[in-house]
Design a protein around this motif. Structure first.
Motif, mmCIF file in Angstrom:
data_model
loop_
_atom_site.group_PDB
_atom_site.id
_atom_site.type_symbol
_atom_site.label_atom_id
_atom_site.label_comp_id
_atom_site.label_asym_id
_atom_site.label_seq_id
_atom_site.Cartn_x
_atom_site.Cartn_y
_atom_site.Cartn_z
ATOM 1 N N SER A 156 0.798 -1.225 0.000
ATOM 2 C CA SER A 156 0.000 0.000 0.000
ATOM 3 C C SER A 156 0.834 1.281 0.000
ATOM 4 O O SER A 156 0.414 2.293 -0.545
ATOM 5 C CB SER A 156 -0.901 0.032 1.238
ATOM 6 N N SER A 429 -10.707 -9.429 -2.698
ATOM 7 C CA SER A 429 -11.120 -8.092 -3.135
ATOM 8 C C SER A 429 -11.108 -7.106 -1.971
ATOM 9 O O SER A 429 -11.178 -5.893 -2.178
ATOM 10 C CB SER A 429 -12.498 -8.141 -3.802
ATOM 11 N N CYS A 430 -11.009 -7.607 -0.744
ATOM 12 C CA CYS A 430 -10.859 -6.710 0.420
ATOM 13 C C CYS A 430 -9.450 -6.145 0.506
ATOM 14 O O CYS A 430 -9.206 -5.209 1.263
ATOM 15 C CB CYS A 430 -11.168 -7.451 1.721
ATOM 16 N N THR A 431 -8.531 -6.734 -0.216
ATOM 17 C CA THR A 431 -7.123 -6.356 -0.064
ATOM 18 C C THR A 431 -6.511 -5.804 -1.344
ATOM 19 O O THR A 431 -5.764 -4.827 -1.301
ATOM 20 C CB THR A 431 -6.315 -7.575 0.451
ATOM 21 N N GLU A 435 -6.001 -1.692 -0.006
ATOM 22 C CA GLU A 435 -6.440 -2.407 1.193
ATOM 23 C C GLU A 435 -7.577 -1.599 1.836
ATOM 24 O O GLU A 435 -7.503 -0.376 1.927
ATOM 25 C CB GLU A 435 -5.233 -2.550 2.134
ATOM 26 N N THR A 437 -8.866 -0.902 4.798
ATOM 27 C CA THR A 437 -8.664 0.049 5.897
ATOM 28 C C THR A 437 -7.963 1.308 5.385
ATOM 29 O O THR A 437 -8.333 2.432 5.755
ATOM 30 C CB THR A 437 -7.832 -0.607 7.018
ATOM 31 N N VAL A 438 -6.971 1.098 4.521
ATOM 32 C CA VAL A 438 -6.258 2.243 3.946
ATOM 33 C C VAL A 438 -7.223 3.104 3.120
ATOM 34 O O VAL A 438 -7.206 4.341 3.203
ATOM 35 C CB VAL A 438 -5.079 1.736 3.075
ATOM 36 N N GLN B 321 5.166 -0.062 7.248
ATOM 37 C CA GLN B 321 4.337 0.561 6.227
ATOM 38 C C GLN B 321 4.039 2.011 6.546
ATOM 39 O O GLN B 321 3.328 2.321 7.495
ATOM 40 C CB GLN B 321 3.016 -0.201 6.079
ATOM 41 N N TYR B 413 -3.077 -13.969 2.365
ATOM 42 C CA TYR B 413 -3.746 -14.864 1.411
ATOM 43 C C TYR B 413 -2.837 -16.006 0.994
ATOM 44 O O TYR B 413 -3.296 -17.004 0.441
ATOM 45 C CB TYR B 413 -4.199 -14.094 0.164
#
Lengths: 672, 672
Positions: A156, A429-431, A435, A437-438, B321, B413
């Motif tokens: 990210s 697809s959540c990541t 991502e 949260t980002v 990060q 994952y």
């Protein structure tokens, strides 16, 4: 090898036929509404049929293959589709037919990143000459490219990316290096085994000075032998949860030299003497990143949840368990309120996110038209909306698929149900592509900024954040009041966290600490903001759509259910903000149960209207005919472990003990 | 095959060492608290070492094997363990060492259902002579048995089971038949390929009369050849989400004949003339079913979440990060409040459910002692408690593992992270040994019954349901007040739904409809009931445990965090019941963030204290040394798809297009 086991008549097929007779609306019309018109339905069916009838695209069920077989099959199919099926049938990217490809493609296919990332990036980052050179090669699969951005140690946080491209004036080349293990490119799809080129994002260095991330085309395998080129270490990263057919890869580069021309130089250029020339703003790059994010939810999340609903609802209509009425017959699990309470809200989520998503696509198209004219004033808003929408939809749909899967009891764990496959397809697809949260934090940053402005200075769709709270009139369960309820909550939430942020920073706390300490609430406010968008967009759609009365009623009920179910599962947020009272909540709970009861008889019809073919689901539980048990048995027979009646390898380890057992038992018998 | 890529020094290993230096408590002491004493820790380590050092139990990492290889390896290992390792080391079931087996066993092992279901059922259902005959054979793996209850068409609803055992007086045999496809036995572990016997639950029929479910021992494979016997169709059901190494099987029986002696006849018997004799109450059967459910959460859910926490927290301590402080260095993701907010409450869940679970095991032991004396008065309570506890723990821990997995971003994952494996191991615990929704409803039925009684007529631990609501004194965040808050909520919840049930049935609605319409709230009340138990048990443990001050403080903080996190994620329930105010909720949220900040420096130490060995986790992200990136790369090299530098099968399909590309590019070059 196995004896045939078959009933004269499948009770399950009879049951599902009855469900269809009891549906109270024209299914085909709802399919048309879903597709956006009768013509679109027909076009979609034509394309799906073209793919499904093609004998080259047939293969064994996914759940009976090893990962290696799946990879090989998916590569073969994709090469055939892009090089034969599509050109031979005159289907071109950008055509109306192309819109329906995601429904027609085989369940597993490769070269997708080549198509949706490598090719678009050449267009976005390349000069006209570069596009003219590389694009036809890429479209014809003469070169296969990966989009190599993410590294082992960084995803990210783009500025953290470590791969370097150092300009060598003498040879007029860039020298690509991964300085550390963590700098290795990691994850890109198609990169491990299939790609021979990569679009490498690397930190440009000229004369020891860093110029930040740029895009370079790097050849990684020989075009004749497909062997990795000198300095290139490339391969598959191994097994994953999801996308098992794809060769997500690693790429370590040590002194790999590429010509100066391979820097994609639409926005910035390095002259032969090492002069760096900036030609256009990097903000334009964001425009194309938004593109992917806007289009992702439909095929990667919403359609996936729609399939899971189809499977779980059809199965729940034929699976019988227990007696509701002690004297009566065994009932379908879908007759239990708790099962309805699990599944029918997921149907509502499919509709809500689908139509809200179309709203965003329209907004984005308008934005692109403006951008073409040099106007990117809406960029911040479309970014904030699409970021939180991607995050919210991927989360809601992932949760929904898991609810559907678990609602199928034991069989939901079987790969033959198709549900674990859907879960593994949707959860990434959540990541990926940001991502979640980002993304929520990025949206929140925009919202907090907006909260400090005047309504007149804000885009129309955001102004409510700083305008007075609206009163609800009449019942909480009307669609109008749902909109007000969510808008008020979003506004109060954003205002609340903005106030907190200001107070803390006024107390002298450093901004990064303020931000970190407020982050839980910041995420909440972004979630509530995007929820008010989804509800609003769904209500608009339901209000404006032209259709018959029974369909309208179903859509209204689904819309109301969507809002109420969210309220009931997040009631604390609304109560804490003072937007709803405990009494409202009780009413919302009761109304939800009533809506479930009302929608129940139409549930099978509503999933039928999604119009997924059996072969697009590969699900023994979700097939149209409802004949679930024979299908499960037929699939089990294909398990690779059943090749022989005795599994010799395992038997070998047990045999000595079993022979002892035989002797003891025969001894017992002879004594008797 | 791949070039070596290695850094001189791993920054990640340095970072995790720093974390350990910063921990503010003695890790070894916390390990002792976890194990229940210093001696238990030593004993556990001894057993784990015995298993891990054994060369026979070594095998390649799971994520590099096919399902078939995993099945074969697991069978080989288990046969060796039960026939060699255990007897050769004098480790007997029931010994103190045995308690630690779940920590020592290889990650994948087979014959588990044989050990924990087939063998115990022979003991529970068999007469003395039957036990004497079958038990030694089973313990020595001379016979391998499956527990064949679940059918393709029926799981939770036992009365729906369709397999029949018809007594044939002439031959003194039972004739076993599956009348329909849906009557086929389906799911039992070990049954597909390894078992040669099955304990078949079937409907007993004598002279056309049905006598309900009974347990029969049926031989299904030949003891010399391992071939299925006549009338038996048996095999593996195929790939699943989880437990891939196990041959969960199908078993279709057509006119399979077994001797009359093979009805397990401790509780009921069929005489040679067909007379049916009932010898003991079926209620005793429940006692043994509770047994499995009481012991399941620890090894199948709580330890799994503890591993996921270990992986995610160690990784979050070394993964860097972005910049918290714009001028500063890149920070560990664990320094972000949002990451703490995801992970540290999961740690609290591990502790809460572990110590609450030990409370239930103790209750259950007391119950068994009473049962031995013929007193089963506590059966209803222990059933209601263990059912809802199993449901709640499996749900909380499954959710927790998924939170941990997603908190690891992309690498979560990767199978190499070990996290998808843990998720697939834990999620089935929501369905097996009683589907969670069904279990909650069983608990709720008991609670509603209790709500209509006087406190004096109820067990001490249930009486609060009908006693006056207690006032909270002082801060909501004290442990005492947390107990009061959850007890009040549970009582109000149960009273509320009981009142609703009564009102509806007084209005003349049939009881089954009342029950169905109230089911959403019934489940909620069971959840709140078991939560008050967990909180209460955890507080008791924390209060009573003897340990040093720093450990005590950590346990108190985790306990408080557990309660507050639940309140904050379910605030609506507490607000609607009027147990908490919006002001309380704000305080709970703020206190949670403070606790996260306080626990943060100890997070790595707390997961270290679980004391999982690297090889028991097979996780590149969670290894003790923190050297995550080199481990990921080393694992990727083992991917079966990397056997050759060019994957010939897939290259074959792409080659023609790539050669075109070579020619075009060489043409371009020669023109230049």
């Amino acid at each position: 090898m196995f004896s045939t086991v078959k009933d004269d008549m499948s009770i399950e097929s009879t049951l599902i036929s009855k469900e269809r007779k009891n549906a109270k609306f024209p299914v085909e019309e709802l399919t048309n509404v879903w597709d956006g018109g009768k013509e679109e339905t027909e076009l979609r069916r034509k394309i799906v049929k073209l793919f499904e009838d093609d004998p080259v695209l047939k293969s064994p069920p996914i759940c009976t293959m090893t990962r290696e077989e799946r990879f090989t099959k998916a590569t073969r199919k994709s090469a055939y589709i892009y090089r034969n099926l599509i050109p031979n049938n005159g289907l071109h990217p950008g055509s109306r037919e192309f819109e329906h490809f995601s429904r027609a493609m085989p369940i597993e296919n490769n070269l997708l990143v080549h198509m949706i990332a490598f090719i678009p990036c050449i267009k976005s980052f390349g000069s006209q000459e570069q596009v003219a050179k590389w694009l036809p090669l890429a479209l014809n699969l003469n070169i296969i490219g990966a989009y190599a951005q993410t590294e082992l140690g960084h995803g990210s946080f783009l500025r953290g990316i470590e791969t370097e491209a150092t300009f060598d004036k003498k040879t007029q080349e860039f020298v690509i290096n991964c300085p550390k293990v963590s700098s290795m490119k990691w994850w890109p799809g198609d990169m491990g085994l299939n790609a021979n080129h990569a679009l490498v994002m690397a930190n440009l260095i000229i004369d020891g000075k860093e110029y930040g991330m740029h895009a370079f085309i790097v050849q990684i395998r020989d075009l004749s032998t497909h062997m990795p080129l000198p300095g290139v270490t490339v391969g598959d990263i191994g097994s994953k949860m999801g996308f098992e057919a794809i060769d997500n890869g690693f790429l370590y580069m040590k002194n790999v030299r590429i010509p100066r021309e391979n820097l994609l130089n639409k926005n910035s250029e390095v002259k032969p003497d090492g002069t760096y020339v900036k030609k256009a703003s990097d903000r334009l790059m964001y425009g194309s990143m938004v593109n992917l994010r806007v289009n992702l939810p439909k095929s990667q999340a919403i359609d996936v949840l729609a399939k899971a609903c189809t499977i779980a609802i059809r199965y729940s209509a034929v699976r019988r368990q227990g007696l509701l009425n002690p004297g009566g017959a065994e009932v379908a699990v879908l007759d239990y309120t708790l099962q309805q309470h699990k599944l029918i809200p997921q149907l509502a989520t499919v509709y809500a996110t689908k139509f809200a998503g179309e709203g965003i696509i329209k907004k984005h198209q308008a934005f692109l038209q403006n951008m073409a004219k040099g106007n990117i004033s809406d960029l911040a808003e479309i970014h904030a909306l699409s970021a939180s929408f991607k995050a919210s939809v991927s989360e809601q749909c992932t949760e929904g698929v898991e609810v559907c899967r678990r609602a199928c009891g034991g069989h939901g764990y079987s790969q033959a149900s198709g549900l674990p496959f859907l879960l593994c397809k949707i959860t990434p697809s959540c990541t990926y592509e940001g991502e979640n949260t980002v993304l929520y934090l990025q949206t929140a940053r925009y919202l907090v900024k907006c909260a400090s402005k005047q309504a007149a200075d804000l885009p129309e769709s955001i102004a409510f954040l700083v305008q007075p709270i609206q009163d609800m009139k009449g019942s909480i369960t009307s669609l109008d009041n749902l909109i007000i309820c969510f808008k008020n909550s979003a506004a109060l939430c954003v205002q609340g966290v903005s106030k907190k942020v200001n107070e803390m920073s006024n107390k002298g706390l450093a901004m990064h600490e303020v931000w970190n300490k407020s982050s839980v609430q910041l995420v909440k406010s972004a979630k509530m903001y995007v929820m008010q968008y989804i509800i609003g967009a769904f209500v608009s759609f339901v209000t404006e759509v032209k259709c018959s009365e029974p369909i309208k009623e179903i859509l209204q009920d689904l819309c109301c259910l969507y809002g109420l179910h969210y309220i009931n599962t997040h009631s604390g947020e609304f109560l804490k903000l003072g937007v709803l009272s405990a009494h409202h909540c009780t009413l919302a709970e009761e109304t939800e149960i009533q809506l479930l009861e009302k929608l129940r008889p139409n549930a099978v019809g509503i999933v039928d209207a999604f119009d997924f073919t059996d072969s697009s689901m590969e699900s023994c539980l979700g097939a149209y005919d409802g004949n679930v048990y024979e299908r499960l048995f037929d699939m089990a027979k294909l398990s690779p472990l059943n090749k022989e009646k005795v599994h010799q390898e395992s038997y070998r380890h047990l045999r000595p003990f079993l022979l002892e057992g035989r002797d003891i038992l025969e001894g017992v018998k002879s004594k008797n």
